[in-house]
Design a protein around this motif. Sequence first.
Motif, PDB file in Angstrom:
ATOM      1  N   VAL A   1       0.799  -1.376  -0.042  1.00 54.18           N
ATOM      2  CA  VAL A   1      -0.044   0.139  -0.101  1.00 54.18           C
ATOM      3  C   VAL A   1       0.949   0.789  -0.421  1.00 54.18           C
ATOM      4  N   VAL A   2       0.417   2.014  -0.860  1.00 54.11           N
ATOM      5  CA  VAL A   2       1.348   3.356  -0.834  1.00 54.11           C
ATOM      6  C   VAL A   2       0.275   4.358  -0.584  1.00 54.11           C
ATOM      7  N   VAL A   3       1.283   5.060  -0.074  1.00 58.46           N
ATOM      8  CA  VAL A   3       0.673   6.453   0.348  1.00 58.46           C
ATOM      9  C   VAL A   3       1.716   7.523   0.447  1.00 58.46           C
ATOM     10  N   SER A   4       0.832   8.511   0.132  1.00 58.43           N
ATOM     11  CA  SER A   4       1.661  10.005  -0.161  1.00 58.43           C
ATOM     12  C   SER A   4       1.845  10.880   0.962  1.00 58.43           C
ATOM     13  N   MET A   5       3.470  11.368   1.490  1.00 63.25           N
ATOM     14  CA  MET A   5       3.920  12.136   2.198  1.00 63.25           C
ATOM     15  C   MET A   5       3.533  13.485   2.259  1.00 63.25           C
ATOM     16  N   PHE A   6       2.895  14.261   3.312  1.00 62.47           N
ATOM     17  CA  PHE A   6       3.041  15.407   3.230  1.00 62.47           C
ATOM     18  C   PHE A   6       1.969  16.721   1.882  1.00 62.47           C
ATOM     19  N   ASP A   7       1.389  15.847   1.747  1.00 60.87           N
ATOM     20  CA  ASP A   7       0.497  16.620   0.914  1.00 60.87           C
ATOM     21  C   ASP A   7      -0.826  16.879   1.929  1.00 60.87           C
ATOM     22  N   ASN A   8      -1.819  17.957   1.780  1.00 62.19           N
ATOM     23  CA  ASN A   8      -2.505  18.041   2.648  1.00 62.19           C
ATOM     24  C   ASN A   8      -3.533  17.489   3.450  1.00 62.19           C
ATOM     25  N   ALA A   9      -3.907  16.129   2.524  1.00 67.94           N
ATOM     26  CA  ALA A   9      -4.205  14.929   3.106  1.00 67.94           C
ATOM     27  C   ALA A   9      -3.289  14.058   4.587  1.00 67.94           C
ATOM     28  N   TRP A  10      -1.917  14.911   4.398  1.00 65.78           N
ATOM     29  CA  TRP A  10      -1.315  13.838   5.274  1.00 65.78           C
ATOM     30  C   TRP A  10      -1.455  13.540   6.173  1.00 65.78           C
ATOM     31  N   PRO A  11      -2.212  15.062   7.950  1.00 60.20           N
ATOM     32  CA  PRO A  11      -2.128  14.792   8.927  1.00 60.20           C
ATOM     33  C   PRO A  11      -3.205  13.922   9.128  1.00 60.20           C
ATOM     34  N   ALA A  12      -4.593  14.375   8.727  1.00 60.20           N
ATOM     35  CA  ALA A  12      -5.518  13.562   8.893  1.00 60.20           C
ATOM     36  C   ALA A  12      -5.918  11.658   8.462  1.00 60.20           C
ATOM     37  N   ARG A  13      -4.516  11.495   7.829  1.00 56.57           N
ATOM     38  CA  ARG A  13      -4.352  10.414   6.863  1.00 56.57           C
ATOM     39  C   ARG A  13      -3.098   9.847   8.254  1.00 56.57           C
ATOM     40  N   LYS A  14      -2.008  10.144   8.465  1.00 51.15           N
ATOM     41  CA  LYS A  14      -1.485   9.290  10.027  1.00 51.15           C
ATOM     42  C   LYS A  14      -2.441   9.336  10.955  1.00 51.15           C
ATOM     43  N   ALA A  15      -2.891   9.848  11.340  1.00 51.06           N
ATOM     44  CA  ALA A  15      -3.641   9.516  13.152  1.00 51.06           C
ATOM     45  C   ALA A  15      -4.895   8.752  12.725  1.00 51.06           C
ATOM     46  N   GLN A  16      -4.913   8.198  11.576  1.00 53.27           N
ATOM     47  CA  GLN A  16      -6.302   7.238  11.638  1.00 53.27           C
ATOM     48  C   GLN A  16      -5.847   6.528  11.417  1.00 53.27           C
ATOM     49  N   GLY A  17      -7.082   4.875  11.124  1.00 54.73           N
ATOM     50  CA  GLY A  17      -6.651   3.562  10.227  1.00 54.73           C
ATOM     51  C   GLY A  17      -5.491   3.183  10.912  1.00 54.73           C
ATOM     52  N   ASP A  18      -4.656   2.423   9.391  1.00 55.97           N
ATOM     53  CA  ASP A  18      -3.623   1.408   9.851  1.00 55.97           C
ATOM     54  C   ASP A  18      -2.520   2.245  10.387  1.00 55.97           C
ATOM     55  N   LEU A  19      -2.477   3.392   9.557  1.00 51.85           N
ATOM     56  CA  LEU A  19      -1.381   4.177  10.163  1.00 51.85           C
ATOM     57  C   LEU A  19      -0.908   5.048  11.937  1.00 51.85           C
ATOM     58  N   SER A  20      -1.790   4.626  12.175  1.00 52.42           N
ATOM     59  CA  SER A  20      -2.823   5.560  13.798  1.00 52.42           C
ATOM     60  C   SER A  20      -1.648   5.138  14.659  1.00 52.42           C
ATOM     61  N   VAL A  21      -1.244   3.357  14.243  1.00 53.74           N
ATOM     62  CA  VAL A  21      -0.808   2.726  15.663  1.00 53.74           C
ATOM     63  C   VAL A  21       1.052   2.703  15.340  1.00 53.74           C
ATOM     64  N   SER A  22       1.407   3.658  13.732  1.00 55.62           N
ATOM     65  CA  SER A  22       2.430   3.844  13.826  1.00 55.62           C
ATOM     66  C   SER A  22       2.663   5.317  14.098  1.00 55.62           C
ATOM     67  N   ALA A  23       1.577   6.412  14.400  1.00 52.13           N
ATOM     68  CA  ALA A  23       1.965   7.826  14.358  1.00 52.13           C
ATOM     69  C   ALA A  23       2.501   8.269  13.035  1.00 52.13           C
ATOM     70  N   GLY A  24       1.846   7.639  11.771  1.00 49.62           N
ATOM     71  CA  GLY A  24       1.969   8.247  10.700  1.00 49.62           C
ATOM     72  C   GLY A  24       3.463   7.490   9.961  1.00 49.62           C
ATOM     73  N   LYS A  25       4.805   6.883  11.388  1.00 48.08           N
ATOM     74  CA  LYS A  25       5.757   6.330  10.645  1.00 48.08           C
ATOM     75  C   LYS A  25       5.495   5.455   9.602  1.00 48.08           C
ATOM     76  N   VAL A  26       5.980   5.600   8.476  1.00 52.13           N
ATOM     77  CA  VAL A  26       6.440   4.635   7.295  1.00 52.13           C
ATOM     78  C   VAL A  26       7.788   4.421   7.116  1.00 52.13           C
ATOM     79  N   PRO A  27       7.906   2.867   7.164  1.00 52.48           N
ATOM     80  CA  PRO A  27       6.806   1.586   6.638  1.00 52.48           C
ATOM     81  C   PRO A  27       6.538   1.626   7.646  1.00 52.48           C
ATOM     82  N   THR A  28       4.694   0.773   8.025  1.00 52.26           N
ATOM     83  CA  THR A  28       4.288   0.493   8.435  1.00 52.26           C
ATOM     84  C   THR A  28       4.028  -1.070   8.226  1.00 52.26           C
ATOM     85  N   LEU A  29       4.198  -1.893   9.154  1.00 55.17           N
ATOM     86  CA  LEU A  29       4.293  -3.826   8.491  1.00 55.17           C
ATOM     87  C   LEU A  29       2.676  -4.334   9.147  1.00 55.17           C
TER      88      LEU A  29
END
Length: 224
Positions: free
Chosen positions: A32-60
């Motif tokens: 799964v590839v997500v774009s970093m640092f775009d306008n939706a990045w703050p919301a994207r890293k705070a919810q769903g499967d990235l929330s556990v790592s606070a938006g750190k990529v990679p997350t396995l």
Amino acid sequence: MLRIIIGNKAYSSWSLRGWLAVKQSGLPHEEVVVSMFDNAWPARKAQGDLSVSAGKVPTLWDGGVPVWDSLAILDYLNDITGGTRFWPQDKAARALARSMAAEMHSGYMPLRKACPMNVRRIFPAQSPSAAVQENIARIVALWEQARSRFGAGGPYLFGTFGAADILFAPVVFRIQGYQLPIASAIARDYVDAMLTHPWMTEWVEGAKAESWVLDQYEGGPDYS
């Protein structure tokens, strides 16, 4: 099935490491590839499967088990694949490989800061700062040591492709992209071997297919 969440292939050096680790594991996986640092990045890293790592990529994700940070991912995959795919089996070689990987994971800040990874660009060559030259000299010395002592079995640091190569893969792209001076024939041969590895070329093709452009990675080196 494993699921690896990564950032932009053009820019995300840590994602490259996690992705290579999953490839090296040989296990079935979804990418799964997500774009970093775009306008939706703050919301994207705070919810769903990235929330556990606070938006750190990679997350396995391994089923319901999350692992983040590329070195943690590599060690987790090493554990679940029986300890035979990532680190040399020889004790002395393994000690050097782990030390090199740990040093890469935590060090070389001048190189990281001055030369952010951008696998889609070859910037005009410039004279690196003294701090970057010192980083490169140390890296080359480690590469020469690994190749001369333990590299007889193939073109990679410890012969066959493994964890140390995964950790240093973004450095290879930085050397290419910023045309960093490498006098060592051993190091040049290693860079060539890495750049032609099928997984490295696959990553570059994926980066070229991305439409995202992040200006902070597009300005060339900062040797100030």
